[in-house]
Design a protein around this motif. Structure first.
Motif, short mmCIF file in Angstrom:
data_model
loop_
_atom_site.label_atom_id
_atom_site.label_comp_id
_atom_site.label_asym_id
_atom_site.label_seq_id
_atom_site.Cartn_x
_atom_site.Cartn_y
_atom_site.Cartn_z
N VAL A 165 0.82 -1.21 0.00
CA VAL A 165 0.00 0.00 0.00
C VAL A 165 0.86 1.26 0.00
N THR A 166 1.86 1.31 0.87
CA THR A 166 2.61 2.55 1.07
C THR A 166 3.73 2.77 0.07
N ALA A 167 4.42 1.72 -0.30
CA ALA A 167 5.60 1.88 -1.15
C ALA A 167 5.35 1.44 -2.58
N GLY A 168 4.22 0.79 -2.82
CA GLY A 168 3.97 0.31 -4.17
C GLY A 168 5.04 -0.64 -4.66
N ILE A 169 5.39 -1.60 -3.81
CA ILE A 169 6.47 -2.52 -4.17
C ILE A 169 6.09 -3.36 -5.38
N GLY A 170 7.11 -3.77 -6.09
CA GLY A 170 6.94 -4.61 -7.26
C GLY A 170 7.82 -5.83 -7.16
N GLU A 171 7.74 -6.68 -8.15
CA GLU A 171 8.52 -7.92 -8.18
C GLU A 171 10.01 -7.65 -8.05
N VAL A 172 10.45 -6.51 -8.56
CA VAL A 172 11.87 -6.15 -8.48
C VAL A 172 12.34 -5.99 -7.03
N ASP A 173 11.41 -5.76 -6.12
CA ASP A 173 11.74 -5.56 -4.70
C ASP A 173 11.72 -6.86 -3.90
N HIS A 174 11.39 -7.96 -4.52
CA HIS A 174 11.23 -9.23 -3.81
C HIS A 174 12.49 -9.60 -3.02
N THR A 175 13.64 -9.52 -3.64
CA THR A 175 14.88 -9.91 -2.97
C THR A 175 15.19 -9.01 -1.78
N THR A 176 14.94 -7.72 -1.93
CA THR A 176 15.20 -6.78 -0.83
C THR A 176 14.32 -7.10 0.37
N VAL A 177 13.04 -7.34 0.12
CA VAL A 177 12.11 -7.64 1.21
C VAL A 177 12.46 -8.99 1.84
N LYS A 178 12.80 -9.95 1.00
CA LYS A 178 13.21 -11.26 1.50
C LYS A 178 14.44 -11.13 2.40
N ASP A 179 15.44 -10.37 1.94
CA ASP A 179 16.66 -10.18 2.73
C ASP A 179 16.38 -9.47 4.05
N LEU A 180 15.45 -8.52 4.03
CA LEU A 180 15.07 -7.85 5.28
C LEU A 180 14.53 -8.88 6.27
N CYS A 181 13.68 -9.77 5.80
CA CYS A 181 13.11 -10.80 6.68
C CYS A 181 14.18 -11.76 7.19
N ILE A 182 15.16 -12.08 6.35
CA ILE A 182 16.27 -12.92 6.79
C ILE A 182 17.06 -12.21 7.88
N CYS A 183 17.30 -10.91 7.71
CA CYS A 183 18.01 -10.14 8.75
C CYS A 183 17.26 -10.21 10.07
N VAL A 184 15.95 -10.02 10.03
CA VAL A 184 15.15 -10.06 11.27
C VAL A 184 15.26 -11.43 11.92
N ALA A 185 15.19 -12.50 11.12
CA ALA A 185 15.29 -13.86 11.67
C ALA A 185 16.67 -14.12 12.27
N ARG A 186 17.72 -13.66 11.60
CA ARG A 186 19.08 -13.89 12.10
C ARG A 186 19.36 -13.05 13.34
N ILE A 187 18.82 -11.85 13.41
CA ILE A 187 18.97 -11.05 14.63
C ILE A 187 18.29 -11.76 15.78
N ASP A 188 17.11 -12.30 15.54
CA ASP A 188 16.41 -13.07 16.57
C ASP A 188 17.26 -14.26 17.02
N GLN A 189 17.85 -14.96 16.06
CA GLN A 189 18.69 -16.11 16.38
C GLN A 189 19.90 -15.69 17.21
N ALA A 190 20.56 -14.62 16.80
CA ALA A 190 21.74 -14.14 17.54
C ALA A 190 21.36 -13.68 18.94
N GLU A 191 20.26 -12.99 19.06
CA GLU A 191 19.83 -12.51 20.38
C GLU A 191 19.46 -13.67 21.30
N ARG A 192 18.88 -14.71 20.74
CA ARG A 192 18.56 -15.89 21.55
C ARG A 192 19.84 -16.55 22.05
#
Length: 138
Positions: free
Chosen positions: A49-76
């Motif tokens: 809705v806000t950024a009007g993301i497209g298929e070209v942004d898929h990798t960036t969004v995926k990598d953001l989610c990986i970062c969040v998961a790895r930060i969670d893993q490191a913090e645990r």
């Protein structure tokens, strides 16, 4: 450049966080898949809705989610083993602290790129509706 909008398909997190035969590793991979999926489902609807993301942004969004998961893993790991651990060379800083910091630096870049912080949203300038030259009758 305007990117054609798209509804992004959630990645198969099992392809990113592969299953491990090691019983000490597999629970962390399972949790990473869950955390990444949760983050994807939290931010993608907002970005559509806000950024009007497209298929070209898929990798960036995926990598953001990986970062969040790895930060969670490191913090645990930091919570379980502490900031200082005993290693072959004696007492040392837990490497998870360094890893978490590196992922946080990358996450901050993704947050800026995708306009996911208040300051990033404030810096986004949308085109004026009055300057739209797409109307053939003007």
């Amino acid at each position: 450049m305007i990117v054609p909008r798209a509804i992004l398909a959630e990645p198969n997190w099992s392809d990113v966080f592969k299953s491990s035969a090691d019983p000490a590793v597999e629970p962390a991979n399972v949790r990473c898949r869950e955390v990444a999926s949760e983050e994807w489902r939290r931010i993608v609807p907002i970005l559509e809705v806000t950024a009007g993301i497209g298929e070209v942004d898929h990798t960036t969004v995926k990598d953001l989610c990986i970062c969040v998961a790895r930060i969670d893993q490191a913090e645990r790991d930091l919570s379980e083993r502490g900031l200082i651990v005993t290693a072959e060379r004696g007492t040392v800083k837990n490497g998870a602290a360094t890893i978490a910091g590196q992922y946080r630096t990358q996450l901050a870049r993704y947050i800026r790129e995708l306009g996911l912080s208040p300051s990033a949203r404030a810096s986004i300038t949308l085109p004026d509706a009055e300057e739209d030259d797409s109307d053939v009758w003007d």
